[in-house]
Design an enzyme around this catalytic site. Structure first.
Site, PDB file in Angstrom:
ATOM      1  N   ASP A  13       0.817  -1.222   0.000  1.00 32.12           N
ATOM      2  CA  ASP A  13       0.000   0.000   0.000  1.00 32.12           C
ATOM      3  C   ASP A  13       0.849   1.269   0.000  1.00 32.12           C
ATOM      4  OD1 ASP A  13      -2.432  -1.604   0.332  1.00 32.12           O
ATOM      5  OD2 ASP A  13      -1.755  -1.867   2.394  1.00 32.12           O
ATOM      6  N   HIS A  41      -4.073  -2.177  -6.353  1.00 32.03           N
ATOM      7  CA  HIS A  41      -3.412  -0.917  -6.653  1.00 32.03           C
ATOM      8  C   HIS A  41      -4.406   0.036  -7.297  1.00 32.03           C
ATOM      9  CE1 HIS A  41      -2.297  -3.969  -9.740  1.00 32.03           C
ATOM     10  NE2 HIS A  41      -2.676  -3.044 -10.588  1.00 32.03           N
TER      11      HIS A  41
END
Length: 430
Positions: A13, A41
């Site tokens: 992340d 993503h």
């Protein structure tokens, strides 16, 4: 021969999709080399958010080839859904290529993932329940089903029948759980295979031919170094190798063909799931960072744990992944804080250490040693150069680079493409 690897340097992340998308503009081939649809993503194009889990970020460049490599474990159901999502958004997928050697995630992997996690009780790992671990287990045990097998009706039926019989015995005898139906799985997943058949090929040939022809190839990692099964916070890790070394195994490209490794990090730290996190914040500052940074998992939607920037973690990532360049994201999230902190070392039983221990018991006893820097109050989301940053923010960026020991190539002040500022061109430096 020009290639760049993008890796996350924390617990995932970090904004790899954004940086991959940014670097993709100058690449001709973009490839994923490990993980599965447990990774998420987010790419922002002209203010519109696109959330992907399997397909590489480069798919938004129709003239470039996007590759799902052999090291990825593919859930055909998720892949077909993601393809439909892109088509509905007007995005072409004619440029997608999928390795025929990639392994397939099937319903029994997902069911086993859930049962194993439930059985761990308080010792749960925090898996996304996507079947990733069990699929890699089958791969290592040499009983996995690959994309090439999925496309062959007879081979798929034979191997599915053998595997499902074994898994159903496990479900019934060990977990007292409901067995799965062969016919339902076979019909559904063979159909998925036929839907993706047009994209399937030997991607190692495509990648090596591109490199031999002097084309620019970008390799996109999922998760992060600290989730690597060998170099991360084991056992609170993923089942593959996000480190740059994973490229050679997961894409079929030799190590001599890798030129640069870009490590992506945030100006703070976040983590989804359980496991060690020395700089984790439990106060109002942590809550503020979580809300301002929208720290909720792309895949799970779970609130992420957040903490201060940890240079011990970053130096570990630099070493084990051979990072040559750094991309620092989300500096804007720290705006408005009177003081910002960077962990420079740990205190372990009264002794200062600057390495990341392998022992979970030692990690539990590690206390972060912080360096405090003055914060900044200005809104920096419109900044387009290092000189435009407030002095305190500029000093923060420089200090991060010094502590990690890697030159910062880009820094970002927001999620948009235009909010990524270049200090040094990675491609031009090769």
């Amino acid at each position: 021969m020009t290639s760049v690897v993008v890796v996350g340097t924390q617990w995932g992340d970090e904004g790899k999709g954004k940086i991959t998308d940014f670097l993709s503009a100058d690449a001709e081939v973009i490839a994923r080399y490990q993980g599965g649809d447990n990774a998420g993503h987010t790419i922002v194009i002209d203010g519109k958010k696109f959330k992907l889990h399997l397909i590489p970020s480069g798919i938004f460049f129709p003239q470039k080839i996007s590759v799902i490599g052999n090291g990825v474990v593919v859930n055909p159901k998720s892949l077909v859904k993601e393809l439909a999502y892109l088509h509905d958004e007007g995005v072409t997928t004619d440029n997608l290529r999928i390795s025929d050697r990639a392994h397939v995630i099937l319903p029994y992997h997902i069911q086993l993932d859930q049962l194993q996690e439930d059985a761990k009780g308080d010792n749960k790992i925090g898996t996304t329940i996507k079947g990733i671990g069990p699929a890699y287990m089958d791969k290592a045990a040499r009983v996995g089903i690959r994309i090439a097998d999925l496309l062959d009706k007879d081979i798929f039926a034979e191997r599915l029948r053998i595997n499902l019989a074994e898994k159903n015995r496990l479900f019934e005898k060990m977990y007292d759980s409901t067995p799965l139906d062969f016919d339902a799985i076979f019909e559904e997943y063979y159909a998925y295979g036929q839907e993706i058949k047009q994209y399937v090929t030997d991607t190692s040939v495509i990648l090596n031919d591109a490199l031999d022809a002097g084309k620019r190839v970008l390799f996109e990692g999922a998760q992060g170094v600290m989730l690597d099964i060998d170099q991360g916070t084991y056992p609170f890790v993923t089942s593959s190798n996000p480190v740059a070394g994973g490229v050679t195994i997961g894409s079929g490209v030799g190590p001599s063909k890798i030129n640069k490794v870009v490590g992506v990090c945030k100006a703070y730290t976040s983590r989804v799931g359980d496991g060690p996190f020395p700089t984790e914040l439990f106060d109002e500052v942590g809550e503020r960072i979580r809300e301002v940074g929208h720290e909720y998992g792309t895949t799970t939607g779970r609130p992420r744990r957040v903490g201060w920037f940890d240079s011990v973690v970053m130096r570990h990532s630099r070493r084990v992944s051979g990072i040559t360049n750094l991309s620092l994201n989300s500096i804007d999230v720290l705006s408005g804080l009177d003081t910002v902190k960077i962990c420079v070392a740990y205190d372990l039983d009264g002794k200062r250490i600057d390495y990341y221990p392998a022992s979970l018991e030692q990690l539990k006893r590690c206390k972060p040693i912080y360096e405090e820097l003055p914060g900044w109050q200005e809104d920096i989301t419109g900044v387009r150069s290092l000189d435009e940053l407030p002095e305190n923010a500029r000093n923060y960026v420089r200090r991060v680079g010094e502590l990690v020991g890697v030159r910062i190539s880009t820094f970002s002040v927001g999620p948009g493409r235009e909010q990524t500022n270049i200090l040094e061109s990675v491609w031009a430096s090769i």
